[in-house]
Scaffold this motif. Sequence first.
Motif, PDB file in Angstrom:
ATOM      1  N   PHE A 137      37.862  42.145  36.334  1.00  0.00           N
ATOM      2  CA  PHE A 137      38.159  42.977  35.402  1.00  0.00           C
ATOM      3  C   PHE A 137      39.395  42.730  34.544  1.00  0.00           C
ATOM      4  O   PHE A 137      40.549  42.404  35.392  1.00  0.00           O
ATOM      5  CB  PHE A 137      38.284  44.486  35.572  1.00  0.00           C
ATOM      6  N   GLY A 138      39.609  42.596  33.334  1.00  0.00           N
ATOM      7  CA  GLY A 138      40.885  42.431  32.581  1.00  0.00           C
ATOM      8  C   GLY A 138      41.296  43.412  31.820  1.00  0.00           C
ATOM      9  O   GLY A 138      40.612  44.231  31.315  1.00  0.00           O
ATOM     10  N   ASP A 139      42.617  43.636  32.038  1.00  0.00           N
ATOM     11  CA  ASP A 139      43.314  44.794  31.236  1.00  0.00           C
ATOM     12  C   ASP A 139      43.915  44.351  29.867  1.00  0.00           C
ATOM     13  O   ASP A 139      44.710  45.272  29.004  1.00  0.00           O
ATOM     14  CB  ASP A 139      44.513  45.596  32.095  1.00  0.00           C
TER      15      ASP A 139
ATOM     16  N   TYR B 129      40.386  48.530  31.801  1.00  0.00           N
ATOM     17  CA  TYR B 129      39.990  47.109  32.434  1.00  0.00           C
ATOM     18  C   TYR B 129      38.364  46.850  32.001  1.00  0.00           C
ATOM     19  O   TYR B 129      37.667  47.276  32.661  1.00  0.00           O
ATOM     20  CB  TYR B 129      40.055  46.932  34.121  1.00  0.00           C
TER      21      TYR B 129
ATOM     22  N   PHE C  85      44.116  40.163  35.183  1.00  0.00           N
ATOM     23  CA  PHE C  85      42.784  40.048  35.776  1.00  0.00           C
ATOM     24  C   PHE C  85      43.035  40.338  37.084  1.00  0.00           C
ATOM     25  O   PHE C  85      43.715  39.997  38.190  1.00  0.00           O
ATOM     26  CB  PHE C  85      42.341  38.861  35.601  1.00  0.00           C
TER      27      PHE C  85
ATOM     28  N   VAL D 179      39.550  45.628  42.917  1.00  0.00           N
ATOM     29  CA  VAL D 179      39.401  46.775  42.436  1.00  0.00           C
ATOM     30  C   VAL D 179      38.524  47.663  43.236  1.00  0.00           C
ATOM     31  O   VAL D 179      38.902  48.850  43.594  1.00  0.00           O
ATOM     32  CB  VAL D 179      38.480  46.513  40.965  1.00  0.00           C
TER      33      VAL D 179
ATOM     34  N   PHE E 223      37.188  51.340  34.821  1.00  0.00           N
ATOM     35  CA  PHE E 223      36.874  49.830  34.967  1.00  0.00           C
ATOM     36  C   PHE E 223      35.177  50.115  34.302  1.00  0.00           C
ATOM     37  O   PHE E 223      34.450  50.889  34.764  1.00  0.00           O
ATOM     38  CB  PHE E 223      36.778  49.543  36.382  1.00  0.00           C
TER      39      PHE E 223
END
Length: 297
Positions: free
Chosen positions: A113-115, A122, A169, A175, A189
């Motif tokens: 997951f990317g922010d 995310y 990431f 996560v 997420f």
Amino acid sequence: MDYAVQTTYSDPGAHAHLYDALPDDVAGIAAVIRNLVIHYRGGGIEFTGERLAEIDHRWVSSMLTTDQKRNGTALAEPREPFDRVVGCCRDYTLLTVSALRHKGIPARSRIGFGDYFREDYYHDHVVAEYWNGDRWVMIDAQLDPSGDYKFDLHDMPRGPFLKAPRGPFLSAAEVWLGVRAGDLDESRFGIGPGSDIGGGWFIRNYVHYQLAHLQGDELLLWDNWGTMTDTLDGADVPLTDEIATLLVASDNGDETATKELAERYRSNPDLHPTGRSYMTSPTGAPYAWVDLVRPAA
């Protein structure tokens, strides 16, 4: 596994010769890949029918076949956005990994997951890593590095595990463990704020995608197998806890964890697809079991 060797998914097949003319530098390769793929949701064009169905290309050889039938030119020759292969982050990444492996550079895809797409959220995402001879370097091949990003897309920073400052990431395993420990909010997420496609069950499935991709099964993000479900009710949560813990340990250099992951993936039918996938494609096609058989071409 040997990440310099093509997998069934990354193998370009009869199109391997097209890679010979690619640049030798990673940034140059990523730029060529962005010329080949357009994101089905983020490319600014609404695709339907057979064009939208291109997102179900599971194999690099199929992606390149589609490109060559439509364009028939060297991969670096400019394509109009409408003429590119319709795909997603997984496809940008897998094509990049494929090209790097062709040049003998160990590379792999990473699920997480990317922010950096939306503030305080995310998004699910797939990025690439390559071995530069000293360490694994993370690269987001989908995004143009000339954009306004606060970090180098071709050498993405990594923060300490679940401690500030976090990297842009996070792996799915990080996560999952963060949510399980109460350190991360699962509602932040998924595919987008407010969507039902996110949260605990979604993160759990992505842990299993992370494992599969690292073991050379670089499946679609809507392939499903084993214990993957759209709910945590009745899910084998302890199994995911164990796998996520091993994945994080492996990322931190624990060779024993790396070997255990490979053995468990190979031997446990709940962890790997056994020749079939239950495909829940966002094309809108009816969900169905499909055979994981790569086309001959």
